[in-house]
Motif scaffolding. Sequence first.
Motif, PDB file in Angstrom:
ATOM      1  N   ALA A  14       0.777  -1.120  -0.122  1.00 17.44           N
ATOM      2  CA  ALA A  14      -0.268  -0.134   0.493  1.00 17.44           C
ATOM      3  C   ALA A  14       0.837   0.992  -0.384  1.00 17.44           C
ATOM      4  CB  ALA A  14      -1.488  -0.061   1.271  1.00 17.44           C
ATOM      5  N   ASP A  15       0.614   2.265  -1.350  1.00 14.10           N
ATOM      6  CA  ASP A  15       1.713   3.243  -1.088  1.00 14.10           C
ATOM      7  C   ASP A  15       0.290   4.374  -0.168  1.00 14.10           C
ATOM      8  OD1 ASP A  15       2.586   5.482  -1.865  1.00 14.10           O
ATOM      9  OD2 ASP A  15       1.892   6.123  -3.424  1.00 14.10           O
ATOM     10  N   THR A  16       1.470   4.337   0.848  1.00 14.18           N
ATOM     11  CA  THR A  16       0.904   5.032   2.246  1.00 14.18           C
ATOM     12  C   THR A  16       1.407   6.953   2.412  1.00 14.18           C
ATOM     13  OG1 THR A  16       2.239   4.806   3.592  1.00 14.18           O
ATOM     14  CG2 THR A  16       0.333   3.390   3.630  1.00 14.18           C
ATOM     15  N   SER A  17       2.307   7.470   0.889  1.00 11.29           N
ATOM     16  CA  SER A  17       2.898   8.267   1.086  1.00 11.29           C
ATOM     17  C   SER A  17       1.596  10.094   1.368  1.00 11.29           C
ATOM     18  CB  SER A  17       3.585   8.960  -0.808  1.00 11.29           C
ATOM     19  OG  SER A  17       2.293   8.786  -1.780  1.00 11.29           O
ATOM     20  N   PRO A  23      -8.836   9.599   1.374  1.00 10.28           N
ATOM     21  CA  PRO A  23      -8.912  10.797  -0.226  1.00 10.28           C
ATOM     22  C   PRO A  23      -9.599  11.436   0.394  1.00 10.28           C
ATOM     23  CG  PRO A  23     -10.391   8.756  -0.177  1.00 10.28           C
ATOM     24  CD  PRO A  23     -10.208   8.928   1.467  1.00 10.28           C
ATOM     25  N   TRP A  24      -9.511  12.493  -0.458  1.00  9.24           N
ATOM     26  CA  TRP A  24      -9.720  13.773  -1.326  1.00  9.24           C
ATOM     27  C   TRP A  24     -11.235  13.698  -1.443  1.00  9.24           C
ATOM     28  CZ3 TRP A  24      -9.297  17.006  -5.842  1.00  9.24           C
ATOM     29  CH2 TRP A  24      -9.633  18.884  -5.490  1.00  9.24           C
ATOM     30  N   THR A  45       0.661  12.844   5.212  1.00  3.46           N
ATOM     31  CA  THR A  45       1.698  11.712   5.242  1.00  3.46           C
ATOM     32  C   THR A  45       0.451  10.653   5.734  1.00  3.46           C
ATOM     33  OG1 THR A  45       2.926  12.195   6.436  1.00  3.46           O
ATOM     34  CG2 THR A  45       3.698  12.247   4.347  1.00  3.46           C
ATOM     35  N   GLY A  46       0.823   9.920   5.000  1.00  4.81           N
ATOM     36  CA  GLY A  46       0.080   8.044   6.337  1.00  4.81           C
ATOM     37  C   GLY A  46       1.105   7.069   6.418  1.00  4.81           C
ATOM     38  N   ALA A  47       1.126   6.268   7.071  1.00  8.11           N
ATOM     39  CA  ALA A  47       1.829   5.290   7.849  1.00  8.11           C
ATOM     40  C   ALA A  47       3.137   5.472   7.764  1.00  8.11           C
ATOM     41  CB  ALA A  47       1.443   4.245   7.677  1.00  8.11           C
ATOM     42  N   LEU A  48       3.918   5.299   8.180  1.00  8.98           N
ATOM     43  CA  LEU A  48       5.941   5.797   7.492  1.00  8.98           C
ATOM     44  C   LEU A  48       5.969   3.904   6.935  1.00  8.98           C
ATOM     45  CD1 LEU A  48       7.607   7.084  10.476  1.00  8.98           C
ATOM     46  CD2 LEU A  48       6.896   8.382   8.258  1.00  8.98           C
ATOM     47  N   PRO A  49       6.916   4.110   5.986  1.00  7.77           N
ATOM     48  CA  PRO A  49       7.280   2.783   5.408  1.00  7.77           C
ATOM     49  C   PRO A  49       7.738   2.009   6.480  1.00  7.77           C
ATOM     50  CG  PRO A  49       8.262   4.136   4.098  1.00  7.77           C
ATOM     51  CD  PRO A  49       7.800   5.304   5.158  1.00  7.77           C
ATOM     52  N   TYR A  61       3.968  -1.130   3.835  1.00  9.42           N
ATOM     53  CA  TYR A  61       3.377  -0.013   3.451  1.00  9.42           C
ATOM     54  C   TYR A  61       4.479   0.468   3.079  1.00  9.42           C
ATOM     55  CZ  TYR A  61      -0.320  -1.071   6.543  1.00  9.42           C
ATOM     56  OH  TYR A  61      -2.031  -1.508   7.465  1.00  9.42           O
ATOM     57  N   LEU A  62       4.682   1.460   1.360  1.00  9.44           N
ATOM     58  CA  LEU A  62       5.344   2.230   1.366  1.00  9.44           C
ATOM     59  C   LEU A  62       5.315   3.648   0.376  1.00  9.44           C
ATOM     60  CD1 LEU A  62       7.129  -0.954  -1.235  1.00  9.44           C
ATOM     61  CD2 LEU A  62       7.831  -0.429   1.435  1.00  9.44           C
ATOM     62  N   TRP A  63       6.081   4.642   0.645  1.00 16.68           N
ATOM     63  CA  TRP A  63       6.137   5.728   0.533  1.00 16.68           C
ATOM     64  C   TRP A  63       6.929   6.055  -1.372  1.00 16.68           C
ATOM     65  CZ3 TRP A  63       7.658  10.349   3.689  1.00 16.68           C
ATOM     66  CH2 TRP A  63       6.063  10.012   5.340  1.00 16.68           C
ATOM     67  N   ILE A  64       5.357   4.738  -2.064  1.00 17.96           N
ATOM     68  CA  ILE A  64       6.324   4.812  -3.271  1.00 17.96           C
ATOM     69  C   ILE A  64       5.954   6.055  -4.119  1.00 17.96           C
ATOM     70  CG2 ILE A  64       5.069   4.130  -5.702  1.00 17.96           C
ATOM     71  CD1 ILE A  64       4.379   1.811  -3.981  1.00 17.96           C
TER      72      ILE A  64
END
Length: 186
Positions: A14-17, A23-24, A45-49, A61-64
Amino acid sequence: MFTSRPRRTAILVADTSRNGLGPWPYPAGVYPEHEDWCNPPARGTGALPTTTTNVPLVDAYLWIKVPGESDGQCFRGTGGPTDPARGMEDPPAGHWFVEQARELIALGNPSLAPLTCDVVVTGTKVGAGFLAALTVKNSGTEPLRAWKLAWTFDGDQRVRTVVGGSFSQQGATVTVAAPHDRTGRR
């Protein structure tokens, strides 16, 4: 008849960046085109990678998407050049979007720990002037390679030279930046 559970083979990341606030909530009927994916405003930003997700079907969880990287010039069907949701012209895709980066950090959920740095100034009077040596460190540990330091003088002081970096001065406001390495990066 199966005697064992099927082996799990799918990997889900999941991209949590920039989903810390979800969502907006795109305003219905406001813009001619639905572009909720394009530089959504007021997101964090969401959860850290991490690979520790505590969710059985989510492997990481990654910041893609780099938080602060523009999705492009978002016109939302209006023809531009201004993004009507932001009231400004968005940078082209892939360029740094400082306003969005600041939003994502300020509205991060969970909150991002503030970055800290320490500046140690060692100064001495030289003739009619002043000579200062600056050391910039992250939380007092390792020297930083990329940094920018700004201040405003009280009077009419002027910076004449910076060794090991670059500077600019506009009136009493001075900005000093780390030197570039051989590749041109800071």
